[in-house]
Design an enzyme around this catalytic site. Structure first.
Site, PDB file in Angstrom:
ATOM      1  N   LYS A  83       5.596   6.590 -13.472  1.00  0.00           N
ATOM      2  CA  LYS A  83       5.941   5.249 -12.971  1.00  0.00           C
ATOM      3  C   LYS A  83       6.533   4.443 -14.128  1.00  0.00           C
ATOM      4  O   LYS A  83       5.922   4.355 -15.205  1.00  0.00           O
ATOM      5  CB  LYS A  83       4.658   4.585 -12.470  1.00  0.00           C
ATOM      6  CG  LYS A  83       4.833   3.625 -11.325  1.00  0.00           C
ATOM      7  CD  LYS A  83       3.439   3.198 -10.868  1.00  0.00           C
ATOM      8  CE  LYS A  83       3.486   2.289  -9.685  1.00  0.00           C
ATOM      9  NZ  LYS A  83       2.154   1.773  -9.381  1.00  0.00           N
TER      10      LYS A  83
HETATM   11  C1  E4P Z   1       2.045  -0.198  -6.429  1.00  0.00           C
HETATM   12  O1  E4P Z   1       2.305   0.874  -6.896  1.00  0.00           O
HETATM   13  C2  E4P Z   1       1.130  -1.171  -7.033  1.00  0.00           C
HETATM   14  O2  E4P Z   1       0.108  -0.444  -7.708  1.00  0.00           O
HETATM   15  C3  E4P Z   1       0.431  -2.053  -6.045  1.00  0.00           C
HETATM   16  O3  E4P Z   1       0.809  -1.806  -4.717  1.00  0.00           O
HETATM   17  C4  E4P Z   1       0.318  -3.465  -6.450  1.00  0.00           C
HETATM   18  O4  E4P Z   1      -0.362  -4.175  -5.446  1.00  0.00           O
HETATM   19  P1  E4P Z   1      -1.035  -5.610  -5.679  1.00  0.00           P
HETATM   20  O5  E4P Z   1       0.025  -6.634  -5.573  1.00  0.00           O
HETATM   21  O6  E4P Z   1      -2.037  -5.722  -4.579  1.00  0.00           O
HETATM   22  O7  E4P Z   1      -1.671  -5.565  -7.050  1.00  0.00           O
END
Ligand code: E4P
Length: 216
Positions: A83
């Site tokens: 990522k």
């Molecule tokens: C995606 O890969 C992120 O880890 C995640 O969906 C972030 O979500 P949040 O806004 O609830 O922290």
């Protein structure tokens, strides 16, 4: 639509994986911190719980350091998906890694132009953050709609991974629009099965069945 779970809690991942409905996992530095576990160790464990992609995020900001971190992360397991953030260095890293056959998830996407760049960089997945978009007065689902249109216009193979999902309506709308994947916290995924009329109907059927005195 594929279902990924957005967590680093192995107990929740194992529980959802056992249903056969889980296609992958996403983590981020905040979720790793919340787990209180060693990053490499917990990622390895997660990779053994699911066959699908497990996103593990780099934490450096420059291309060379991202590549060095990606090298460490991709050695964890074959199903690790690196990522990277949606910055020029992140996109450069994405291009280099995917060119090499490594899965890459470009994260923190908040505009359709960013999503266009991620697709041009050959991203396997791009993660638009719906909930955080909504929190800031924009319509996160409009972003998913624009991305679907643009990716289809040019036949980009990058998968739209709807992230920052907060509730069932987000899931439903993503499926309507045609997001390829959605990632949500365990509670949101578990909540999708619930319906008051299902519970009520089941209660009635079981009460009537008991009256028959039969067994299967
Ligand atoms: C995606 O890969 C992120 O880890 C995640 O969906 C972030 O979500 P949040 O806004 O609830 O922290």
């Amino acid at each position: 639509m594929k279902f990924f779970v957005d967590t680093a809690e192995t107990k929740d991942i194992a529980e959802l994986a056992a249903t056969g409905l889980l296609d992958g996992v996403t983590t981020n530095p905040s979720l790793i911190a919340k787990s209180g576990r060693d990053f490499i160790e917990v990622t390895k464990e997660i990779c053994g719980l699911v066959d699908g992609p497990v996103s593990a995020e780099v934490v450096s900001l420059d291309h060379e350091s991202m590549m060095r971190e990606a090298e460490v992360l991709r050695k964890i397991a074959d199903n690790v998906c690196i990522k990277v953030p949606l910055t020029f260095d992140g996109l450069k890293t994405c291009k280099a890694l995917t060119g090499d056959g490594t899965m890459v998830n470009v994260t923190l996407c908040f505009s359709a132009n960013q999503a266009l760049l991620a697709a041009k960089a050959g991203a396997t997945f791009v993660s638009p953050f719906i909930g955080r978009h909504d929190d800031n007065g924009f319509d996160g689902l409009d972003l998913i709609r624009d991305m679907r249109l643009i990716y289809d216009n040019y036949d980009f193979q990058t998968e739209i991974l709807a992230a920052s999902i907060r509730h069932g309506v987000h899931v439903l709308e993503c499926a309507r629009i045609g997001a390829d994947v959605m990632t949500a916290p365990p509670a949101v995924i578990k909540g999708l099965v619930k319906h008051v009329l299902t519970d009520k109907g089941l209660e009635g059927f079981l009460a009537d069945w008991a009256k028959t005195g039969q067994k299967i």
